[in-house]
Write an enzyme that holds these catalytic residues in place. Structure first.
Site, PDB file in Angstrom:
ATOM      1  CE1 TYR A   1     -39.756  55.116 -67.879  1.00  0.00           C
ATOM      2  CE2 TYR A   1     -41.980  55.982 -68.035  1.00  0.00           C
ATOM      3  CZ  TYR A   1     -40.797  55.846 -67.337  1.00  0.00           C
ATOM      4  OH  TYR A   1     -40.645  56.438 -66.123  1.00  0.00           O
TER       5      TYR A   1
ATOM      6  CD  GLU B   1     -38.708  51.055 -67.267  1.00  0.00           C
ATOM      7  OE1 GLU B   1     -39.305  51.379 -68.318  1.00  0.00           O
ATOM      8  OE2 GLU B   1     -39.028  51.411 -66.119  1.00  0.00           O
TER       9      GLU B   1
ATOM     10  CG  ASP C   1     -14.718  59.202 -63.092  1.00  0.00           C
ATOM     11  OD1 ASP C   1     -14.911  59.755 -64.196  1.00  0.00           O
ATOM     12  OD2 ASP C   1     -15.396  59.441 -62.080  1.00  0.00           O
TER      13      ASP C   1
ATOM     14  CB  THR D   1     -19.961  62.880 -67.724  1.00  0.00           C
ATOM     15  OG1 THR D   1     -18.685  63.511 -67.839  1.00  0.00           O
ATOM     16  CG2 THR D   1     -20.308  62.692 -66.263  1.00  0.00           C
TER      17      THR D   1
ATOM     18  CE  LYS E   1     -17.593  66.602 -65.832  1.00  0.00           C
ATOM     19  NZ  LYS E   1     -18.344  65.392 -65.473  1.00  0.00           N
TER      20      LYS E   1
ATOM     21  NE  ARG F   1     -25.774  68.307 -66.931  1.00  0.00           N
ATOM     22  CZ  ARG F   1     -24.731  69.065 -66.585  1.00  0.00           C
ATOM     23  NH1 ARG F   1     -24.391  70.100 -67.329  1.00  0.00           N
ATOM     24  NH2 ARG F   1     -24.029  68.807 -65.527  1.00  0.00           N
TER      25      ARG F   1
HETATM   26  N1  DSN Z   1     -19.369  68.470 -61.385  1.00  0.00           N
HETATM   27  C1  DSN Z   1     -18.294  67.834 -62.099  1.00  0.00           C
HETATM   28  C2  DSN Z   1     -17.133  68.747 -62.292  1.00  0.00           C
HETATM   29  O1  DSN Z   1     -17.338  69.953 -62.356  1.00  0.00           O
HETATM   30  O2  DSN Z   1     -16.015  68.284 -62.410  1.00  0.00           O
HETATM   31  C3  DSN Z   1     -17.876  66.575 -61.471  1.00  0.00           C
HETATM   32  O3  DSN Z   1     -18.965  65.796 -61.196  1.00  0.00           O
END
Ligand code: DSN
Length: 419
Positions: free
Chosen positions: A56, A58, A202, A228, A231, A237
């Site tokens: 942990y 924080e 984003d 994120t 991707k 993730r």
């Molecule tokens: N779930 C993501 C996507 O597939 O683009 C977006 O949050």
């Protein structure tokens, strides 16, 4: 998975071990075209599955609420420094659990409930958290949504400006989840400046392309950049926020203690490893190959009579409207899955069908590029797709193609999969 770790799970919990092994084989044997997924490297996988999950933490490096942070502080600091260097950002917060919490932190940093936010509507390719009504962001804030032009399916920056001048949002989002074209960050920044709004970019889908120089960077233009990490960036993730120094305090406070508790340290380490990988020349080549593959796949699909939204792509993503093929996106996606080609059904702009059974399918090429597939392989994948979409009920054909896909995939080992 490393055989020793697989055995450890199997000794304790054979049911889960078997399901993980089956999923690993599924990932190995199918062609992954889900635009938001990827295969992480063995190093990222190992960091993510490490003992760091036990701790942990924080707070932020050197300012924690628990002791024992000698190494965790160094890991998080390294991750922050790597993110700043890779993207050229003043500040990076690497603690958001994923993209939606990262975006929510942006609201908490700059808006009060009821303030106006402006984002690309979900059916036009935006994200739920950009103010779509079913999201908390569309119910706790006054959300106005811009779209795409009916004739070109591209975002019209004059329309965005007009709407911004009329609605005077405090926050403007650019970017989305089904935008196949280059995002005009400079034009958004001008509009945001004109109306006195915070500009949030984003780049969840394209951050790997930005890092690898295959898409322009929002960093010089946006107040905040959200992404994120799993991707095109090919990390575990997770989520990250980057911002100008002036917003550092507000962003950090919004993430912790505003929204979250302890950061997921195993994820932070995985992100740090992924950022190191993304800073290499090899990753630059990878980012370029993702785009080359998407263009090749788009061209093949057009040759096979598919209607593509905007006619093609500038990035990793292709959105096809299947109306002219007389098949819904959902039926096509399920048939393709049976044939070993995995993608998602997706709304298209001005879709007359419902989101749970829309007109389109969305494809991305980051995972196939991670397996070393190139333009020639995209031609083969496009040909298989055309066959399946033309015969969605032909289960014998799907089984035959699925076998061919398995053999094809065996020639392109997926990173992190040792089976
Ligand atoms: N779930 C993501 C996507 O597939 O683009 C977006 O949050």
């Amino acid at each position: 998975m490393h055989p020793a770790l697989a055995k450890t799970i199997a000794d304790v919990d054979p049911e889960i071990a078997e399901l993980i092994a089956k999923e690993e084989r599924r990932q190995r044997d199918s062609i992954r075209l889900i635009a938001s997924e990827n295969y992480v490297s063995g190093a990222v996988l190992a960091a993510t599955g490490s003992i760091l999950t036990n701790k942990y933490s924080e707070g932020y490096p050197t300012k924690r609420y628990y002791e024992g942070q000698q190494y965790i502080d160094q890991i998080e600091q390294l991750c922050i420094e790597r993110a700043k260097a890779l993207f050229g950002a003043d500040h990076a917060n690497v603690q958001p659990y994923s993209g939606s919490p990262a975006n929510l932190a942006v609201y908490f940093a700059f808006l009060k409930p009821g303030d106006t936010v402006m984002g690309l509507g979900l059916p036009a390719g935006g994200h739920l958290t950009h103010g779509w009504p079913v999201s908390i962001t569309g119910s706790y804030f006054k959300a106005v949504q811009y779209g795409v032009r009916r004739d070109t399916h591209r975002i019209d920056m004059d329309e965005v400006r007009e709407l911004a001048l009329k609605e005077r949002p405090k926050l403007i989002w650019c970017g989305g989840t089904a935008v196949p074209r280059t995002i005009e960050f400079a034009a958004y920044a001008e509009i945001a400046k004109e109306v006195g709004a915070i500009l949030a970019a984003d780049i969840a889908h394209i951050s790997g392309l930005v890092a690898g120089g295959a898409h322009p960077s929002p960093v010089p233009f946006a107040d905040v950049v959200s992404t994120t990490t799993h991707k095109t960036l090919r990390g575990p993730r997770g989520g990250m926020l980057m911002c100008k120094t002036a917003h550092q305090k507000a962003i950090d406070k919004a993430v912790f203690p505003g929204l979250q508790g302890g950061p997921h340290n195993h994820t932070t380490a995985g992100i740090a490893v992924a950022l190191k990988e993304a800073a290499t020349e090899t990753f630059k080549q990878y980012a370029k190959q993702i785009v080359a593959n998407a263009k090749a796949l788009a061209a093949t699909l057009v040759e096979h009579g598919f209607d593509l939204i905007t006619g093609g792509t500038d990035n990793h993503l292709v959105l096809a409207d299947l109306t002219s093929k007389n098949i819904s996106g959902k039926i096509a996606a399920k048939a393709l899955d049976a044939a070993g080609i995995e993608l998602n059904y997706n709304s298209v702009p001005f879709d007359p069908r419902k989101p749970f059974d829309p007109s389109g399918i969305r494809l991305g090429t980051s995972s196939v590029a991670s397996r070393g597939m190139k333009e020639a392989e995209m031609k083969q994948i496009g040909a298989w797709m055309a066959q399946v979409v033309a015969a969605p009920a032909d289960t014998a054909l799907h089984a035959k193609i699925s076998g061919e896909v398995r053999e094809f995939c065996a020639k392109f080992p997926a990173p992190g999969i040792l089976l």
